[in-house]
Design an enzyme around this catalytic site. Structure first.
Site, mmCIF file in Angstrom:
data_model
loop_
_atom_site.group_PDB
_atom_site.id
_atom_site.type_symbol
_atom_site.label_atom_id
_atom_site.label_comp_id
_atom_site.label_asym_id
_atom_site.label_seq_id
_atom_site.Cartn_x
_atom_site.Cartn_y
_atom_site.Cartn_z
ATOM 1 N N THR A 40 -3.220 -5.909 8.584
ATOM 2 C CA THR A 40 -3.396 -6.512 7.166
ATOM 3 C C THR A 40 -4.448 -7.752 7.348
ATOM 4 O O THR A 40 -5.441 -8.061 6.496
ATOM 5 C CB THR A 40 -2.173 -6.959 6.560
ATOM 6 O OG1 THR A 40 -1.569 -5.889 6.197
ATOM 7 C CG2 THR A 40 -2.648 -7.483 5.205
ATOM 8 N N GLY A 46 -0.105 7.342 1.487
ATOM 9 C CA GLY A 46 0.214 8.792 1.619
ATOM 10 C C GLY A 46 -0.088 9.318 2.747
ATOM 11 O O GLY A 46 -0.478 10.728 2.842
ATOM 12 N N CYS A 90 6.952 4.948 8.231
ATOM 13 C CA CYS A 90 6.022 4.979 7.026
ATOM 14 C C CYS A 90 7.074 4.906 5.608
ATOM 15 O O CYS A 90 8.089 5.931 5.516
ATOM 16 C CB CYS A 90 5.265 6.150 6.691
ATOM 17 S SG CYS A 90 4.329 6.038 5.343
ATOM 18 N N THR A 119 6.037 -1.490 7.664
ATOM 19 C CA THR A 119 6.070 -2.210 6.123
ATOM 20 C C THR A 119 7.410 -2.083 5.817
ATOM 21 O O THR A 119 8.185 -1.372 5.883
ATOM 22 C CB THR A 119 4.884 -1.741 5.386
ATOM 23 O OG1 THR A 119 5.136 -0.383 5.404
ATOM 24 C CG2 THR A 119 3.333 -1.918 5.875
ATOM 25 N N GLY A 121 3.417 -7.410 12.186
ATOM 26 C CA GLY A 121 4.093 -7.979 10.981
ATOM 27 C C GLY A 121 3.521 -9.396 10.663
ATOM 28 O O GLY A 121 4.102 -10.331 10.964
ATOM 29 N N GLY A 122 2.521 -9.386 9.615
ATOM 30 C CA GLY A 122 1.936 -10.806 9.221
ATOM 31 C C GLY A 122 1.235 -11.654 10.097
ATOM 32 O O GLY A 122 1.201 -12.918 9.790
ATOM 33 N N ASN A 154 0.897 -1.146 -0.020
ATOM 34 C CA ASN A 154 0.046 -0.004 0.127
ATOM 35 C C ASN A 154 0.705 1.358 -0.212
ATOM 36 O O ASN A 154 2.223 1.367 0.427
ATOM 37 C CB ASN A 154 -0.828 -0.021 1.134
ATOM 38 C CG ASN A 154 -0.345 0.677 2.537
ATOM 39 O OD1 ASN A 154 -0.374 1.930 2.437
ATOM 40 N ND2 ASN A 154 0.271 -0.328 3.363
ATOM 41 N N ALA A 155 0.520 2.203 -0.530
ATOM 42 C CA ALA A 155 0.992 3.549 -0.611
ATOM 43 C C ALA A 155 -0.142 4.466 -0.333
ATOM 44 O O ALA A 155 -0.767 5.042 -1.453
ATOM 45 C CB ALA A 155 1.773 4.015 -1.861
#
Length: 300
Positions: free
Chosen positions: A262, A72, A126, A189, A239-240, A69-70
């Site tokens: 996620t 912003g 980020c 990420t 993370g995951g 994802n980005a």
């Protein structure tokens, strides 16, 4: 369930699972939903000084083992955030994520939002917003300056969220600890890219994004393991984490609490309840009375 309760960064959590910043956490209704579905607390979307719309679409690419994802850093700004939470009371810890381009900006936000935050998570990691996050958080001296600036203006617990996009994450953790951080969170990420083979160009509008989900778990687990060995302050694992087995691995590696992000997008809100139930079952079957008894057992 008492066996799942933990204390981390002076926060008392009914269970060790937190909704991570950046996924399904834009509004108070989503925070309340996360708690109702089994999250012990919530980390908000990262809040900055000015409102930001974020990047144009496409902002997310789904892969077989996670997401890139980005976004912003889209957010309503600190004034909009205060307007949004007005009239709400929360019966769970609300950790407000903040970001800035300088230590002074972080401190400004902490001052303005201290009345509504139970704790602050400093977004030092980020990977896709120019001038923010990782660009500050890759330098231990800047991590120190930001944490210290925030600690100087608030008595709320401060959690430094660290980037994995560095040669040795413990340098960042030690800098945060030295500056007075109450905990660190790891990882944010991984810097990543996806390319459309027919358009022959990157898919995301920003080209580069942050990779999250099951594919990053071994990297995140290693970071937590290294940090837990090096630091005296608590480590929050991210993370995951998708299953209860993942969660137990992170506890054994030294994490005292976990953030789920996620997995909510991929498996829906039920993931909190499923993971909590699995942890409780594991503890009972293995003869433990609390989560805290298994924290760091793999370090010994």
């Amino acid at each position: 369930m008492k066996m799942l309760s933990v204390e981390v960064a002076k926060l008392k959590l009914g269970n060790p699972l937190l909704l991570a910043s950046g996924v399904n956490d834009k509004t108070p209704e989503q925070w309340i939903r996360a708690h109702e579905e089994g999250a012990g607390g919530v980390v908000t979307k990262s809040i900055g000084i000015e409102p930001r719309n974020g990047y144009d679409n496409p902002t997310i690419v789904e892969l077989p083992y996670g997401l890139i994802n980005a976004m912003g850093l889209p957010n309503p700004g600190w004034k909009g955030f205060l307007e949004m939470v007005e009239g709400y009371t929360f019966d769970f810890p609300l950790i407000v994520s903040i970001f800035g381009g300088t230590p002074e900006e972080f401190a400004f936000l902490a001052e303005k939002l201290s009345d509504v935050a139970d704790a602050f998570e400093l977004n030092l990691s980020c990977p896709h917003a120019k001038g923010y996050g990782m660009e500050i958080g890759q330098r231990p001296e800047m991590v120190y300056e930001v944490v210290k600036a925030v600690k100087d203006v608030t008595d709320k617990p401060v959690i430094a969220k660290l980037t994995p996009n560095i040669d040795d994450i413990t340098k960042l953790g030690l800098a945060a600890e030295k500056a007075g951080a109450d905990a660190v969170a790891a990882i944010n990420t991984l810097k990543a890219i996806a390319i459309d083979v027919y358009a022959r160009r990157p898919i995301l509008s920003n080209r580069v994004g942050g990779y999250s989900g099951p594919g990053v778990k071994p990297v995140a687990l290693r970071a937590v393991y290294d940090l837990a060995k090096a630091l005296d302050i608590p480590v929050i694992g991210i993370g995951g984490i998708t299953t209860w087995q993942d969660a137990v691995e992170f506890f054994l590696a030294g994490a005292r609490a976990l953030q789920i992000g996620t997995a909510v997008a991929l498996r829906d809100w039920k993931v909190f309840r499923e993971i909590n139930e699995g942890i409780a079952r594991y503890l009972e079957e293995e003869g433990f009375e609390s989560v805290e008894e298994i924290v760091g057992l793999a370090l010994e």
